[in-house]
Design an enzyme around this catalytic site. Structure first.
Site, mmCIF file in Angstrom:
data_model
loop_
_atom_site.group_PDB
_atom_site.id
_atom_site.type_symbol
_atom_site.label_atom_id
_atom_site.label_comp_id
_atom_site.label_asym_id
_atom_site.label_seq_id
_atom_site.Cartn_x
_atom_site.Cartn_y
_atom_site.Cartn_z
ATOM 1 N N SER A 1 11.513 -4.046 -7.450
ATOM 2 C CA SER A 1 11.624 -3.427 -8.775
ATOM 3 C C SER A 1 11.264 -4.432 -9.852
ATOM 4 O O SER A 1 11.543 -5.620 -9.729
ATOM 5 C CB SER A 1 13.042 -2.909 -9.017
ATOM 6 N N HIS B 1 18.404 3.120 -6.847
ATOM 7 C CA HIS B 1 18.058 2.402 -8.088
ATOM 8 C C HIS B 1 17.149 3.267 -8.951
ATOM 9 O O HIS B 1 17.367 3.435 -10.155
ATOM 10 C CB HIS B 1 17.367 1.079 -7.745
ATOM 11 N N ASN B 2 16.124 3.848 -8.333
ATOM 12 C CA ASN B 2 15.181 4.670 -9.086
ATOM 13 C C ASN B 2 15.828 5.958 -9.587
ATOM 14 O O ASN B 2 15.486 6.451 -10.665
ATOM 15 C CB ASN B 2 13.965 4.994 -8.223
ATOM 16 N N ARG C 1 12.287 16.633 -15.994
ATOM 17 C CA ARG C 1 10.867 16.276 -15.840
ATOM 18 C C ARG C 1 10.066 17.469 -15.346
ATOM 19 O O ARG C 1 8.938 17.703 -15.794
ATOM 20 C CB ARG C 1 10.716 15.094 -14.879
ATOM 21 N N LYS D 1 16.817 0.898 -3.037
ATOM 22 C CA LYS D 1 15.766 1.003 -4.046
ATOM 23 C C LYS D 1 15.610 2.460 -4.509
ATOM 24 O O LYS D 1 15.375 2.728 -5.700
ATOM 25 C CB LYS D 1 14.435 0.485 -3.501
ATOM 26 N N GLU E 1 17.590 5.038 -12.589
ATOM 27 C CA GLU E 1 16.552 4.822 -13.601
ATOM 28 C C GLU E 1 16.110 6.145 -14.229
ATOM 29 O O GLU E 1 15.944 6.237 -15.455
ATOM 30 C CB GLU E 1 15.359 4.121 -12.939
ATOM 31 N N TYR E 2 15.938 7.176 -13.402
ATOM 32 C CA TYR E 2 15.589 8.498 -13.928
ATOM 33 C C TYR E 2 16.640 8.954 -14.938
ATOM 34 O O TYR E 2 16.322 9.453 -16.026
ATOM 35 C CB TYR E 2 15.524 9.520 -12.789
ATOM 36 N N ILE F 1 0.858 -1.177 0.000
ATOM 37 C CA ILE F 1 0.000 0.000 0.000
ATOM 38 C C ILE F 1 0.896 1.229 0.000
ATOM 39 O O ILE F 1 2.110 1.123 0.226
ATOM 40 C CB ILE F 1 -0.937 0.023 1.234
#
Length: 465
Positions: free
Chosen positions: A130, A187-188, A289, A184, A191-192, A76
């Site tokens: 992921s 990691h993101n 972004r 994590k 990824e960006y 959640i």
């Protein structure tokens, strides 16, 4: 053992996929959801797996359905909704039980929750997951942060459902409390940067060379079989080749030029700055972004502001490929530098090689490069810095020239390449034995008497300004 081996609360896209993955690997799973009307249809729709699923409409029934010691996986939102669920479930749990947060969470919140549950004799795990819905269903990469006891309780299930790279499960116990969620987050952040690099190269081919989307997709398709082999390159090729059923145009050409974000890139930057680290490729990606959302401003500025002074001619494909590889290496180097600093700051003893290994399958940034990264961290690494590893140096030596050409060409043509430009600036800064920060220190001392270190004497000094 009587009762389900694990409970999954939250039957959204990721939670339902993980529950089915667990059931498919032979584990009995209790499932529940805030919207209770979702539960029965989910169980009924599980086909042959439904016998391993037990639906529970109340939190008390959900906990009662679990074998002891209990394992509860919350899928959640990880902010106030998770805090509320922890408050609600705590009275129903017993010492030795484990609560797992499988969402994207601020690792500072994970550390706080870990302390709270530890005082109650419970274990709290921050589990970075992921791979998106497909990964959750058929094999994600997972980053575990928690106690050794909770890892012993949970790892047979996680290793069973994780993605495999040459038979090696892409999951690892990375450290206590917030270690998993921090990894994590980084990691993101990587990824960006990787997605922004891809977008910038697409923009150069579209606006500079004038290529249509399918032709650019073919380029990414070719790159997917070489040193740039990765999930995101394969995904870019598919997105660029896809056609819109309504208009017949390339799908990417009917998508509004405004990128969303959920916050993990910003978290990476915030934590990097707290740790005194540079992550300018990730910062450029986050900034791009944000700029993309200013559509009205950009549309007006296009008619008012001067552009480049050179024509935006096509660049050779191998030059673009080199630029991509160099920038990707640099983005990874910055991400791993953040992880190294956090490991020291929070006493996590992160195994950077193992992190690279569990990212080789299942996760969004999986790529051929990660094999080389893992090997670098297992070998001789001067100053513990990825760009100084022999194999990485060799790759940069063969690709940095392409990055220089692309950034210079883009600057002259007025094509924005914030991430590629940031990567080159960082690389050139790191290779300078003597930079220009001495002038900054002189200025700081001039107006603020902050002092400076001399090259020929120890201690703190001031200038006679």
């Amino acid at each position: 053992m009587t009762g389900a081996r694990i409970g999954v609360y939250g039957l959204g896209t990721m939670g339902s996929a993980l529950a089915l993955n667990l059931a498919e690997h032979g584990f009995d799973v209790a499932v529940s959801n805030r919207e209770t009307e979702w539960i029965a249809p989910f169980v009924a729709g599980a086909g042959a797996l439904r016998d391993r699923l037990t639906g529970a409409e109340t939190l008390a029934d959900f906990v009662a359905a679990l074998a002891s010691p209990r394992t509860v996986l919350f899928m959640i939102p990880s902010g106030p909704p998770l805090d509320a669920m922890i408050d609600a479930i705590l009275p129903l749990l017993s010492p030795g039980d484990t609560v797992i947060d499988g969402g994207n969470a601020d690792f500072n919140d994970t550390r706080r929750r870990s302390e709270t549950l530890e005082r109650a004799g419970l274990h709290f795990v921050g589990l970075g997951v992921s791979g998106g819905a497909e990964g959750a269903r058929h094999g994600p990469s997972m980053m575990f942060g928690g106690s050794g006891q909770s890892w012993a309780q949970v790892h047979p299930m996680l290793e069973a459902i994780a993605a495999k790279f040459d038979g090696d499960p892409c999951v690892a116990h990375l450290g206590p409390d917030g270690a998993g969620h921090f990894v994590k987050t980084v990691h993101n952040g990587i990824e960006y940067a990787d997605m922004q690099i891809i977008a910038e190269l697409y923009g150069l081919m579209r606006d500079g060379a004038g290529w249509p989307a399918p032709a650019i997709g073919a380029v990414f398709d070719r790159w997917a079989t070489g040193p740039l082999d990765s999930f995101l390159v394969e995904a870019a090729a598919q997105v660029l080749r896809a056609a819109d059923a309504r208009t017949g145009l390339p799908m990417v050409d009917v998508i509004r030029d405004a990128a969303g974000q959920k916050g993990t890139g910003r978290w990476t930057l915030i934590e990097a700055l707290k740790l005194g680290q540079s992550a300018n490729t990730i910062e450029a990606a986050v900034g791009a972004r944000a700029w993309s959302s200013e559509t009205a401003t950009r549309e007006e500025a296009a008619t008012l502001l001067a552009g480049g002074t050179q024509s935006a001619a096509a660049l050779p494909e191998d030059t673009l490929q080199q630029a991509f590889l160099a920038a990707r290496i640099i983005a990874h180097a910055q991400g791993f530098r953040i992880l190294s600093a956090a490991s020291v700051e929070y006493d996590w003893s992160l195994d950077l090689a193992r992190i690279a290994e569990i990212w080789r399958a299942g996760c969004i940034i999986r790529s051929a490069l990660l094999d080389t990264v893992a090997e670098a961290f297992r070998g001789d690494l001067p100053h513990d810095h990825l760009i100084l590893a022999p194999a990485i140096r060799d790759r940069l030596a063969g690709s940095i020239g392409g990055l220089r050409q692309v950034v210079a060409h883009a600057a002259g043509a007025g094509c924005p390449v914030p991430c590629l430009g940031a990567a080159l600036a960082w690389y050139d800064t790191m290779r300078q034995a003597r930079g220009s920060a001495n002038l900054i220190q002189g200025l700081r001392d001039y107006f603020g008497a902050h002092g400076f270190a001399r090259t020929d004497d120890a201690g703190d000094h001031h200038g006679d300004w």
